[in-house]
Design an enzyme around this catalytic site. Structure first.
Site, PDB file in Angstrom:
ATOM      1  N   ARG A 104       0.849  -1.198   0.000  1.00  0.00           N
ATOM      2  CA  ARG A 104       0.000   0.000   0.000  1.00  0.00           C
ATOM      3  C   ARG A 104       0.875   1.235   0.000  1.00  0.00           C
ATOM      4  O   ARG A 104       1.741   1.373   0.863  1.00  0.00           O
ATOM      5  CB  ARG A 104      -0.862   0.032   1.270  1.00  0.00           C
ATOM      6  CG  ARG A 104      -2.157  -0.643   1.122  1.00  0.00           C
ATOM      7  CD  ARG A 104      -3.178  -0.245   2.146  1.00  0.00           C
ATOM      8  NE  ARG A 104      -2.703   0.019   3.496  1.00  0.00           N
ATOM      9  CZ  ARG A 104      -3.507   0.332   4.492  1.00  0.00           C
ATOM     10  NH1 ARG A 104      -4.801   0.410   4.295  1.00  0.00           N
ATOM     11  NH2 ARG A 104      -3.034   0.566   5.698  1.00  0.00           N
ATOM     12  N   THR A 108      -1.194   7.496  -0.432  1.00  0.00           N
ATOM     13  CA  THR A 108      -2.503   7.410  -1.103  1.00  0.00           C
ATOM     14  C   THR A 108      -3.329   6.226  -0.601  1.00  0.00           C
ATOM     15  O   THR A 108      -4.535   6.163  -0.856  1.00  0.00           O
ATOM     16  CB  THR A 108      -2.311   7.227  -2.614  1.00  0.00           C
ATOM     17  OG1 THR A 108      -1.660   5.954  -2.833  1.00  0.00           O
ATOM     18  CG2 THR A 108      -1.457   8.336  -3.211  1.00  0.00           C
ATOM     19  N   ASP A 209      -0.038  -4.035  12.333  1.00  0.00           N
ATOM     20  CA  ASP A 209       0.345  -4.394  10.964  1.00  0.00           C
ATOM     21  C   ASP A 209       0.637  -5.891  10.923  1.00  0.00           C
ATOM     22  O   ASP A 209       1.614  -6.369  11.507  1.00  0.00           O
ATOM     23  CB  ASP A 209       1.589  -3.582  10.564  1.00  0.00           C
ATOM     24  CG  ASP A 209       2.017  -3.834   9.124  1.00  0.00           C
ATOM     25  OD1 ASP A 209       2.075  -5.012   8.705  1.00  0.00           O
ATOM     26  OD2 ASP A 209       2.304  -2.861   8.417  1.00  0.00           O
ATOM     27  N   ASP A 212       4.205  -6.941   9.601  1.00  0.00           N
ATOM     28  CA  ASP A 212       5.281  -6.682  10.563  1.00  0.00           C
ATOM     29  C   ASP A 212       5.180  -7.620  11.765  1.00  0.00           C
ATOM     30  O   ASP A 212       6.198  -8.109  12.268  1.00  0.00           O
ATOM     31  CB  ASP A 212       5.211  -5.234  11.063  1.00  0.00           C
ATOM     32  CG  ASP A 212       5.712  -4.253  10.020  1.00  0.00           C
ATOM     33  OD1 ASP A 212       6.409  -4.678   9.079  1.00  0.00           O
ATOM     34  OD2 ASP A 212       5.402  -3.054  10.144  1.00  0.00           O
TER      35      ASP A 212
HETATM   36  C1  PRP Z   1      -1.462  -4.574   4.415  1.00  0.00           C
HETATM   37  C2  PRP Z   1      -2.300  -5.817   4.548  1.00  0.00           C
HETATM   38  C3  PRP Z   1      -3.052  -5.858   3.255  1.00  0.00           C
HETATM   39  C4  PRP Z   1      -3.288  -4.410   2.984  1.00  0.00           C
HETATM   40  C5  PRP Z   1      -4.687  -4.108   3.434  1.00  0.00           C
HETATM   41  O1  PRP Z   1      -0.359  -4.824   3.652  1.00  0.00           O
HETATM   42  O2  PRP Z   1      -1.587  -6.981   4.763  1.00  0.00           O
HETATM   43  O3  PRP Z   1      -2.332  -6.439   2.180  1.00  0.00           O
HETATM   44  O4  PRP Z   1      -2.334  -3.661   3.765  1.00  0.00           O
HETATM   45  O5  PRP Z   1      -4.991  -2.805   3.136  1.00  0.00           O
HETATM   46  P1  PRP Z   1      -6.102  -2.376   2.100  1.00  0.00           P
HETATM   47  O6  PRP Z   1      -7.305  -3.212   2.344  1.00  0.00           O
HETATM   48  O7  PRP Z   1      -6.294  -0.923   2.467  1.00  0.00           O
HETATM   49  O8  PRP Z   1      -5.540  -2.538   0.718  1.00  0.00           O
HETATM   50  P2  PRP Z   1       0.894  -3.818   3.554  1.00  0.00           P
HETATM   51  O9  PRP Z   1       0.705  -2.808   2.481  1.00  0.00           O
HETATM   52  O10 PRP Z   1       1.189  -3.273   4.907  1.00  0.00           O
HETATM   53  O11 PRP Z   1       2.052  -4.759   3.029  1.00  0.00           O
HETATM   54  P3  PRP Z   1       2.871  -5.904   3.796  1.00  0.00           P
HETATM   55  O12 PRP Z   1       1.919  -7.022   4.055  1.00  0.00           O
HETATM   56  O13 PRP Z   1       3.921  -6.276   2.832  1.00  0.00           O
HETATM   57  O14 PRP Z   1       3.392  -5.320   5.073  1.00  0.00           O
END
Ligand code: PRP
Length: 218
Positions: A104, A108, A209, A212
Site C-alpha cells: 500500500r 494514497t 500491521d 510486521d
Molecule cells: C497490508 C495488509 C493488506 C493491505 C490491506 O499490507 O496486509 O495487504 O495492507 O490494506 P487495504 O485493504 O487498504 O488494501 P501492507 O501494504 O502493509 O504490506 P505488507 O503485508 O507487505 O506489510
C-alpha cells in the site's frame, strides 16, 4: 452485501483473534496463530465446494463415499497473506499457490502491484484470496480484478480482520465474492487519529500491521 459476509463465531476463532490483538504476543506466537486461524477459516470457507461420489472398500464391505477433488488456487497477497498459506494447505494439500505481491502506498493508501505469479490455466479453479487484513479493501479489490480478468469465476476472500469500509468497497464492485473473516472491527483510522500516533487506513481497534507482526519487522 451482508449476505455474502461470513464472520466466524467459533469460540476457538474468537480466542485466537484475541491473542493476535494482544500487543504482547510475539511474532513466533503470532505466526503460528495466523496459521491455525487460516486452517479453521479454510474449513468454513470450503463448506460449499463440490465433491464427487466414490465407492470405498472398508475392511467389511464397499460403501458410498465422496472425494473432494475441486481445483483450488490460493492467492496470498504478499506479504501478510503468506502466513495463511500453510494453514490452508494443511486442509487442501492439492491447492495451487498463486502469489500476488501488493504494497500500500503510504500516502494514497492505493495498492501497488510488484509481483504476479499466476499460472496460465486457472479458469476452472475456485480461488481463495488470502490476506489477514481487509482495510480499505484496495488490495483485495485489485487482486480480484486481476483474477477475474484472467477468467477466474469462483473467488472467495479469506482474511482475519475486516473494516466495514473494506467490505463495502469489495462488495460494491464484486458482490459475488464471499468474504470469510474472523472478525469485523469498528472502522478505519482517519487523519484525526494521526494526532494519537496512528497512521490513517489502519483497522481499529485491530491488531496492528499483520505483516510486521508475523515477520518481526515492527
Ligand atoms: C497490508 C495488509 C493488506 C493491505 C490491506 O499490507 O496486509 O495487504 O495492507 O490494506 P487495504 O485493504 O487498504 O488494501 P501492507 O501494504 O502493509 O504490506 P505488507 O503485508 O507487505 O506489510
Amino acid at each position: 452485501m451482508a449476505n455474502n459476509l461470513f464472520v466466524s463465531g467459533h469460540p476457538l476463532v474468537e480466542h485466537k483473534i484475541t491473542q493476535l490483538r494482544d500487543v504482547t504476543t510475539d511474532f513466533r506466537q503470532f505466526r503460528s496463530i495466523v496459521a491455525e486461524l487460516a486452517m479453521i477459516l479454510a474449513y468454513e470457507a470450503t463448506a460449499d465446494l463440490a465433491t464427487q461420489p466414490v465407492e470405498v472398500l472398508t475392511p467389511l464391505t464397499t460403501t458410498a463415499g465422496s472425494k473432494f477433488d475441486a481445483r483450488v488456487g490460493l492467492a496470498p497477497i504478499l506479504r501478510a497473506g503468506l502466513g495463511m498459506v500453510d494453514g490452508m494447505l494443511s486442509l487442501i494439500p492439492q491447492a495451487e499457490v498463486w502469489h500476488l505481491g501488493f504494497y500500500r502506498d503510504e500516502q494514497t493508501l492505493q495498492p501497488v502491484i510488484y509481483y504476479n505469479k499466476l499460472p496460465k490455466d486457472l479458469s476452472t479453479h475456485t480461488c481463495f484470496v488470502l490476506d489477514p487484513m481487509l482495510a480499505t479493501g484496495g488490495s483485495a479489490l485489485a487482486a480480484v480484478d486481476i483474477l477475474k480478468r484472467r477468467g477466474v469465476i469462483r473467488i472467495k476472500f479469506v482474511g482475519l480482520l475486516a473494516a466495514p469500509e473494506g467490505i463495502a468497497a469489495l462488495h460494491g464492485t464484486h458482490p459475488d465474492v464471499a468474504v470469510h473473516v474472523a472478525a469485523v472491527d469498528e472502522r478505519l483510522t482517519t487523519a484525526a487519529d494521526t494526532a494519537d500516533g496512528f497512521p490513517p487506513g489502519f483497522i481499529w481497534p485491530g491488531l496492528g500491521d499483520a505483516g510486521d507482526r508475523q515477520f518481526g519487522t515492527r
